[in-house]
Enzyme design. Sequence first.
Site, short mmCIF file in Angstrom:
data_model
loop_
_atom_site.label_atom_id
_atom_site.label_comp_id
_atom_site.label_asym_id
_atom_site.label_seq_id
_atom_site.Cartn_x
_atom_site.Cartn_y
_atom_site.Cartn_z
N ASP A 167 0.59 -1.44 0.56
CA ASP A 167 -0.04 0.01 0.01
C ASP A 167 0.65 1.16 -0.23
OD1 ASP A 167 -1.14 -2.33 1.76
OD2 ASP A 167 -2.53 -1.09 1.28
N ASP A 196 -1.33 -2.79 -3.82
CA ASP A 196 -1.49 -1.12 -3.81
C ASP A 196 -0.97 0.18 -3.90
OD1 ASP A 196 -4.30 -1.62 -3.42
OD2 ASP A 196 -4.90 -0.58 -1.37
N TYR A 199 -2.80 4.40 -5.60
CA TYR A 199 -3.23 5.00 -5.84
C TYR A 199 -4.24 6.10 -6.50
CZ TYR A 199 -3.41 2.41 -0.88
OH TYR A 199 -2.61 1.34 0.16
N HIS A 318 -3.22 -9.62 -0.89
CA HIS A 318 -3.71 -8.47 -0.78
C HIS A 318 -4.01 -8.16 0.82
CE1 HIS A 318 -3.65 -3.60 -1.04
NE2 HIS A 318 -5.40 -3.82 -1.09
N HIS A 328 -11.51 -2.25 6.95
CA HIS A 328 -11.15 -3.79 6.46
C HIS A 328 -11.95 -5.02 6.87
CE1 HIS A 328 -10.92 -0.57 3.80
NE2 HIS A 328 -9.73 -1.04 3.49
N HIS A 355 -3.38 -3.74 2.70
CA HIS A 355 -4.85 -3.15 2.32
C HIS A 355 -5.36 -2.44 3.57
CE1 HIS A 355 -8.67 -2.99 0.48
NE2 HIS A 355 -9.56 -3.77 1.31
N VAL A 356 -5.07 -3.12 4.53
CA VAL A 356 -5.17 -2.66 6.25
C VAL A 356 -4.14 -1.60 6.45
CG1 VAL A 356 -5.67 -2.26 8.74
CG2 VAL A 356 -6.34 -3.94 6.90
N HIS A 357 -4.22 -0.22 6.40
CA HIS A 357 -3.36 0.62 6.89
C HIS A 357 -2.25 0.99 8.07
CE1 HIS A 357 -5.40 2.66 2.84
NE2 HIS A 357 -4.56 1.37 2.66
#
Length: 539
Positions: A167, A196, A199, A318, A328, A355-357
């Site tokens: 990400d 990711d 963006y 992801h 998420h 996916h999870v930041h």
Amino acid sequence: MGLVRLFLGSVLGVLGLLVNAVVLCNGGTTSAFVRQVEKTVDMPLESDVFHVPPGHNAPQQVHITQGDHEGKGLIVSWVTMDDPGSSTVLYWSENSKHKNKAKGTVVTYKFYNYTSGYIHHCTIKNLEFDTKYYYEVGIEHTTRTFWFTTPPEVGPDVPYTFGLIGDLGQSYDSNMTLTHYALNPTKGKTMLFMGDLSYADNYPNHDNVRWDTWGRFTERSAAYQPWIWTAGNHEIDFAPEIGETKPFKPYTHRYRVPYKASNSTAPFWYSIKRASAYIIVLSSYSAYGKYTPQYKWLEAELPKVSRSETPWLIVLMHAPWYNSYNYHYMEGETMRVMYEPWFVKYKVDVVFAGHVHAYERSGSPTISATNHRLIILDDLDLLFMVLTSVIWIWIIFFLFSKSDLDRRWILIVAVATTSIVAVAVVANICDHKSERVSNIAYNIVNGICSPVRDPSAPVYITIGDGGNLEGLATNMTEPQPTYSAFREASFGHAIFDIKNRTHAYYSWHRNQDGYAVEADSLWFFNRFWHPVDDSTSTQ
Ligand SMILES: *[C@@H]1O[C@H](CO)[C@@H](O)[C@H](O)[C@H]1NC(C)=O
Ligand SMILES: *[C@@H]1O[C@H](CO)[C@@H](O)[C@H](O)[C@H]1NC(C)=O
Ligand SMILES: *[C@@H]1O[C@H](CO)[C@@H](O)[C@H](O)[C@H]1NC(C)=O
Ligand SMILES: *[C@@H]1O[C@H](CO)[C@@H](O)[C@H](O)[C@H]1NC(C)=O
Ligand SMILES: *[C@@H]1O[C@H](CO)[C@@H](O)[C@H](O)[C@H]1NC(C)=O
Ligand SMILES: [Fe+2]
């Protein structure tokens, strides 16, 4: 009787301690690290990292990835903006003057009112293992030269170091993550990227100019070491409102992967071997149910992995399966239900997701309610039983003894023994090894729906903390569930450093720290060759 009350009091106290320990140790650690709370901001278009290289039609956005199944091939990709130029790559090994040629292809695509530059992809085959090569792209006055090092030949005890980022995006924080990765004293040789990328889809009409800027920004790493690509949700670029109905269009035009070499039928799931690792890339955004191409491929793929050849079995995807953030949450659940039994059966070592930041690592302390034992005592079982028997014998003596002096001594010994048991139990419960967990027993009617300790399960690591403009995921589920060993909302990257067939050293590095600082670390013990509990040295 004062003594009896005192005795009962201390027994209750000790029980309280135990209950306390169970509650305290219910989940893992939520890091207390306090970071600066600043908004994540994208770097403006005129930033230094986005500069176009000088010269007419100069190759830009140069990036490389593995080009075959075992590491003797490489795909070189780049973009020329003004005209097609040449898709040929010249390459030569460090100790040879002879320049070899590989011919590539060029593609373009349109997205709404954006037209891409000329995107070149060139596969180089039959390279020597463990060799430094130089390569040159472009023609006439505007050629550019880069270099890469091929991996050692695939084998069980070949050390190799992977970098891990997810990400990433193109904010100031993304730039810090990439800088910290480059300056980490442990040098990653290949990047495992969990999806990711740019963006661009966060901009009006998915402004694809942001795909170009991302390509220029990441060139300083991706032109010199292979980045192994995973597709994330920001690669889908599905925008029917502006007539863009073909998913993954910009991503597949710009980023190539060697999916055919692993008999995959689509570039979203594939595998590679590299040194002592077997890496399987899965797609959270392609069909994965029974009878789908991805399902059939993975079903046939897992039995092919020879741990005698590649001891380390690593999976990239992801959307994480084990995530305890309020972002998420449970998005990875349906895929977990489909594939987790296979991961346990084939003893996958580790699963990396994005996916999870934020950052999170699975594993639980040595306690699990669903194992139908309140406290798992492992090696302390015997000690525990002996000491408990001693206590009860003393209690019986106490009740039947006549003299106060006797009673006092009995009491002292009873309290001392009980305390020792309590300390042992508490220490044991709170022994935060990375106990691997799985959750595969549930069948709708049996109610067995909590993750349990499982030495054959992978460790799940969420590393979606590359630093994109959407900012950090800070909102966590409370209390921290037992499947979560460590979590922290900070940007950073990680390193997976394989030493040999039994040992790999893993470390996570947050951007606020010095380059060498490890904010989380773990010795991985190989599931096939050395399936004992991994040891953690968190914080
Ligand atoms: C694409 O359209 C948007 C508005 O719909 C406009 O702002 C932008 O300048 C256009 N870009 C190009 C390359 O024409
Ligand atoms: C990005 O990081 C590099 C390397 O640390 C630095 O030279 C550059 O100025 C940074 N750019 C921005 C826009 O922060
Ligand atoms: C792909 O399939 C071919 C033909 O069935 C087989 O020879 C080859 O070994 C397979 N490759 C991989 C990496 O599974
Ligand atoms: C955190 O997430 C929960 C669940 O989605 C939500 O109810 C809560 O309001 C959120 N808290 C904050 C501070 O955003
Ligand atoms: C594997 O690496 C670990 C960590 O460096 C080391 O302790 C161990 O002795 C090595 N095993 C072998 C067989 O060399
Ligand atoms: Fe995502």
